[in-house]
Motif scaffolding. Structure first.
Motif, PDB file in Angstrom:
ATOM      1  N   GLY A   1       0.819  -1.206   0.000  1.00  9.82           N
ATOM      2  CA  GLY A   1       0.000   0.000   0.000  1.00  9.82           C
ATOM      3  C   GLY A   1       0.852   1.254   0.000  1.00  9.82           C
ATOM      4  O   GLY A   1       0.578   2.220  -0.737  1.00  9.82           O
ATOM      5  N   THR A   2       1.892   1.257   0.811  1.00  9.73           N
ATOM      6  CA  THR A   2       2.804   2.401   0.850  1.00  9.73           C
ATOM      7  C   THR A   2       3.524   2.554  -0.483  1.00  9.73           C
ATOM      8  O   THR A   2       3.705   3.676  -0.978  1.00  9.73           O
ATOM      9  CB  THR A   2       3.826   2.236   1.986  1.00  9.73           C
ATOM     10  N   SER A   3       3.913   1.456  -1.087  1.00  8.13           N
ATOM     11  CA  SER A   3       4.578   1.504  -2.394  1.00  8.13           C
ATOM     12  C   SER A   3       3.658   2.104  -3.460  1.00  8.13           C
ATOM     13  O   SER A   3       4.108   2.847  -4.336  1.00  8.13           O
ATOM     14  CB  SER A   3       5.019   0.097  -2.821  1.00  8.13           C
ATOM     15  N   VAL A   4       2.372   1.779  -3.375  1.00  7.96           N
ATOM     16  CA  VAL A   4       1.408   2.359  -4.307  1.00  7.96           C
ATOM     17  C   VAL A   4       1.292   3.865  -4.077  1.00  7.96           C
ATOM     18  O   VAL A   4       1.275   4.666  -5.025  1.00  7.96           O
ATOM     19  CB  VAL A   4       0.022   1.697  -4.164  1.00  7.96           C
ATOM     20  N   MET A   5       1.229   4.266  -2.800  1.00  9.87           N
ATOM     21  CA  MET A   5       1.048   5.677  -2.467  1.00  9.87           C
ATOM     22  C   MET A   5       2.210   6.536  -2.960  1.00  9.87           C
ATOM     23  O   MET A   5       2.017   7.686  -3.357  1.00  9.87           O
ATOM     24  CB  MET A   5       0.885   5.843  -0.957  1.00  9.87           C
ATOM     25  N   ILE A   6       3.423   5.995  -2.940  1.00 11.39           N
ATOM     26  CA  ILE A   6       4.580   6.787  -3.366  1.00 11.39           C
ATOM     27  C   ILE A   6       4.899   6.596  -4.843  1.00 11.39           C
ATOM     28  O   ILE A   6       5.871   7.155  -5.359  1.00 11.39           O
ATOM     29  CB  ILE A   6       5.829   6.460  -2.521  1.00 11.39           C
ATOM     30  N   GLY A   7       4.091   5.784  -5.534  1.00 13.66           N
ATOM     31  CA  GLY A   7       4.271   5.595  -6.959  1.00 13.66           C
ATOM     32  C   GLY A   7       5.326   4.581  -7.349  1.00 13.66           C
ATOM     33  O   GLY A   7       5.745   4.513  -8.504  1.00 13.66           O
ATOM     34  N   HIS A   8       5.756   3.766  -6.388  1.00 14.77           N
ATOM     35  CA  HIS A   8       6.769   2.743  -6.691  1.00 14.77           C
ATOM     36  C   HIS A   8       6.183   1.617  -7.546  1.00 14.77           C
ATOM     37  O   HIS A   8       6.843   1.117  -8.465  1.00 14.77           O
ATOM     38  CB  HIS A   8       7.335   2.182  -5.389  1.00 14.77           C
ATOM     39  N   VAL A   9       4.949   1.213  -7.235  1.00 13.08           N
ATOM     40  CA  VAL A   9       4.229   0.234  -8.044  1.00 13.08           C
ATOM     41  C   VAL A   9       2.808   0.743  -8.239  1.00 13.08           C
ATOM     42  O   VAL A   9       2.340   1.579  -7.470  1.00 13.08           O
ATOM     43  CB  VAL A   9       4.189  -1.167  -7.380  1.00 13.08           C
ATOM     44  N   ASP A  10       2.137   0.264  -9.274  1.00 13.76           N
ATOM     45  CA  ASP A  10       0.743   0.675  -9.437  1.00 13.76           C
ATOM     46  C   ASP A  10      -0.169  -0.314  -8.713  1.00 13.76           C
ATOM     47  O   ASP A  10       0.256  -1.404  -8.320  1.00 13.76           O
ATOM     48  CB  ASP A  10       0.358   0.824 -10.905  1.00 13.76           C
ATOM     49  N   ALA A  11      -1.413   0.099  -8.522  1.00 14.01           N
ATOM     50  CA  ALA A  11      -2.347  -0.701  -7.725  1.00 14.01           C
ATOM     51  C   ALA A  11      -2.583  -2.070  -8.325  1.00 14.01           C
ATOM     52  O   ALA A  11      -2.679  -3.071  -7.607  1.00 14.01           O
ATOM     53  CB  ALA A  11      -3.668   0.053  -7.556  1.00 14.01           C
ATOM     54  N   ALA A  12      -2.681  -2.138  -9.645  1.00 16.03           N
ATOM     55  CA  ALA A  12      -2.948  -3.426 -10.303  1.00 16.03           C
ATOM     56  C   ALA A  12      -1.812  -4.404 -10.029  1.00 16.03           C
ATOM     57  O   ALA A  12      -2.049  -5.591  -9.754  1.00 16.03           O
ATOM     58  CB  ALA A  12      -3.122  -3.217 -11.806  1.00 16.03           C
ATOM     59  N   ALA A  13      -0.579  -3.926 -10.090  1.00 14.48           N
ATOM     60  CA  ALA A  13       0.566  -4.794  -9.822  1.00 14.48           C
ATOM     61  C   ALA A  13       0.576  -5.237  -8.363  1.00 14.48           C
ATOM     62  O   ALA A  13       0.881  -6.395  -8.054  1.00 14.48           O
ATOM     63  CB  ALA A  13       1.863  -4.067 -10.159  1.00 14.48           C
ATOM     64  N   ALA A  14       0.237  -4.329  -7.466  1.00 17.45           N
ATOM     65  CA  ALA A  14       0.210  -4.666  -6.036  1.00 17.45           C
ATOM     66  C   ALA A  14      -0.846  -5.724  -5.745  1.00 17.45           C
ATOM     67  O   ALA A  14      -0.606  -6.672  -4.984  1.00 17.45           O
ATOM     68  CB  ALA A  14      -0.055  -3.408  -5.211  1.00 17.45           C
ATOM     69  N   ILE A  15      -2.020  -5.576  -6.350  1.00 12.17           N
ATOM     70  CA  ILE A  15      -3.085  -6.561  -6.160  1.00 12.17           C
ATOM     71  C   ILE A  15      -2.658  -7.915  -6.710  1.00 12.17           C
ATOM     72  O   ILE A  15      -2.916  -8.964  -6.108  1.00 12.17           O
ATOM     73  CB  ILE A  15      -4.393  -6.075  -6.817  1.00 12.17           C
ATOM     74  N   ALA A  16      -1.967  -7.902  -7.843  1.00  8.88           N
ATOM     75  CA  ALA A  16      -1.481  -9.152  -8.426  1.00  8.88           C
ATOM     76  C   ALA A  16      -0.500  -9.847  -7.488  1.00  8.88           C
ATOM     77  O   ALA A  16      -0.512 -11.077  -7.360  1.00  8.88           O
ATOM     78  CB  ALA A  16      -0.811  -8.876  -9.775  1.00  8.88           C
ATOM     79  N   VAL A  17       0.337  -9.063  -6.801  1.00  7.51           N
ATOM     80  CA  VAL A  17       1.289  -9.642  -5.845  1.00  7.51           C
ATOM     81  C   VAL A  17       0.552 -10.303  -4.683  1.00  7.51           C
ATOM     82  O   VAL A  17       0.896 -11.408  -4.256  1.00  7.51           O
ATOM     83  CB  VAL A  17       2.257  -8.561  -5.315  1.00  7.51           C
ATOM     84  N   THR A  18      -0.486  -9.633  -4.161  1.00  6.34           N
ATOM     85  CA  THR A  18      -1.227 -10.212  -3.037  1.00  6.34           C
ATOM     86  C   THR A  18      -1.935 -11.506  -3.454  1.00  6.34           C
ATOM     87  O   THR A  18      -1.978 -12.463  -2.672  1.00  6.34           O
ATOM     88  CB  THR A  18      -2.266  -9.223  -2.477  1.00  6.34           C
ATOM     89  N   GLN A  19      -2.474 -11.523  -4.667  1.00  2.00           N
ATOM     90  CA  GLN A  19      -3.158 -12.730  -5.126  1.00  2.00           C
ATOM     91  C   GLN A  19      -2.164 -13.873  -5.333  1.00  2.00           C
ATOM     92  O   GLN A  19      -2.452 -15.031  -5.005  1.00  2.00           O
ATOM     93  CB  GLN A  19      -3.926 -12.444  -6.419  1.00  2.00           C
ATOM     94  N   ARG A  20      -0.985 -13.543  -5.868  1.00  2.00           N
ATOM     95  CA  ARG A  20       0.050 -14.568  -6.057  1.00  2.00           C
ATOM     96  C   ARG A  20       0.510 -15.084  -4.686  1.00  2.00           C
ATOM     97  O   ARG A  20       0.753 -16.290  -4.513  1.00  2.00           O
ATOM     98  CB  ARG A  20       1.230 -13.959  -6.821  1.00  2.00           C
ATOM     99  N   HIS A  21       0.608 -14.177  -3.730  1.00  2.00           N
ATOM    100  CA  HIS A  21       1.001 -14.585  -2.377  1.00  2.00           C
ATOM    101  C   HIS A  21      -0.001 -15.581  -1.805  1.00  2.00           C
ATOM    102  O   HIS A  21       0.390 -16.630  -1.267  1.00  2.00           O
ATOM    103  CB  HIS A  21       1.094 -13.363  -1.459  1.00  2.00           C
ATOM    104  N   LEU A  22      -1.287 -15.281  -1.914  1.00  2.40           N
ATOM    105  CA  LEU A  22      -2.301 -16.194  -1.387  1.00  2.40           C
ATOM    106  C   LEU A  22      -2.288 -17.521  -2.132  1.00  2.40           C
ATOM    107  O   LEU A  22      -2.445 -18.585  -1.526  1.00  2.40           O
ATOM    108  CB  LEU A  22      -3.683 -15.545  -1.464  1.00  2.40           C
ATOM    109  N   ASP A  23      -2.071 -17.461  -3.441  1.00  5.15           N
ATOM    110  CA  ASP A  23      -1.959 -18.712  -4.209  1.00  5.15           C
ATOM    111  C   ASP A  23      -0.821 -19.570  -3.672  1.00  5.15           C
ATOM    112  O   ASP A  23      -0.970 -20.786  -3.493  1.00  5.15           O
ATOM    113  CB  ASP A  23      -1.702 -18.412  -5.692  1.00  5.15           C
ATOM    114  N   ASP A  24       0.315 -18.934  -3.404  1.00  5.25           N
ATOM    115  CA  ASP A  24       1.480 -19.659  -2.903  1.00  5.25           C
ATOM    116  C   ASP A  24       1.237 -20.227  -1.505  1.00  5.25           C
ATOM    117  O   ASP A  24       1.638 -21.344  -1.197  1.00  5.25           O
ATOM    118  CB  ASP A  24       2.710 -18.746  -2.875  1.00  5.25           C
TER     119      ASP A  24
END
Length: 203
Positions: free
Chosen positions: A173-196
């Motif tokens: 969330g902090t990375s999204v707020m500072i523009g390091h990653v976009d929201a879509a990429a961040a959501i994809a990371v969380t979904q991949r994490h749960l899959d793993d």
């Protein structure tokens, strides 16, 4: 006849004024007087409902937390499929990533409060960390439900997974707020994490 005053509505107006100021000028710059001006009420009235700035800020956090949980519930109510514990976790992760104005506001105010509380004993005296603790217990219960239904094997640690998921979404969330990653990429990371998590625990 005396005029009826809806105290809850008046409190919410003052809280919303603080939140609007926090997103516009930064929480550290907000004063009780500025909040009164934003809410178009007297400073004395703000002090009547909220003794000090720390108390007002804490009330704002509780309101933002409640609103976030309501958005989480609203997302679930729109689901056509059954609300499995796994799906509830996925929707939580989506809601936790600040990809909309309301979720961005929540993340911004909470993070700003936490930073200020690190060096302000008055701010730190308010139990602002209770929100994440409540959420952690809720997520832990969901992981436990997954375990009971068999989608999360017995060797998994629900408490650990709840803590890890919160840490992940807060960091993203902090990375999204500072523009390091976009929201879509961040959501994809969380979904991949749960899959793993659900995949590797079956090995």
């Amino acid at each position: 006849m005396p005029k009826f005053v809806d105290h809850e509505e008046r409190c919410n107006e003052i809280i919303h004024a603080l939140i609007k100021l926090a997103t516009r000028i930064g929480l550290h710059e907000v004063t009780m007087r500025a909040v009164a001006a934003e809410a178009n009420v007297s400073l004395r009235l703000v002090q009547y409902y909220f003794t000090d700035k720390a108390g007002l800020m804490h009330a704002a956090l509780l309101k933002l937390e409640a609103d976030s949980h309501q958005r989480w519930a609203d997302r679930l109510s729109g689901e056509i499929t059954s609300e499995s514990p796994r799906r509830i976790l996925e929707i939580f992760a989506n809601e936790a990533i600040p990809n909309e104005p309301d979720s961005r506001t929540f993340h911004l105010v909470w993070l700003s409060y936490a930073v200020i509380a690190m060096t302000d004993s008055v701010m730190a005296s308010h139990p602002f960390a209770d929100g994440p603790k409540r959420l952690e217990r809720q997520l832990c219960n969901l992981f436990m439900e997954c375990q009971r239904e068999g989608s999360l094997p017995a060797q998994a640690n629900p408490s650990f997974e709840a803590t890890r998921l919160i840490a992940l979404v807060h960091g993203l969330g902090t990375s999204v707020m500072i523009g390091h990653v976009d929201a879509a990429a961040a959501i994809a990371v969380t979904q991949r994490h749960l899959d793993d998590v659900f995949k590797q625990t079956k090995m």
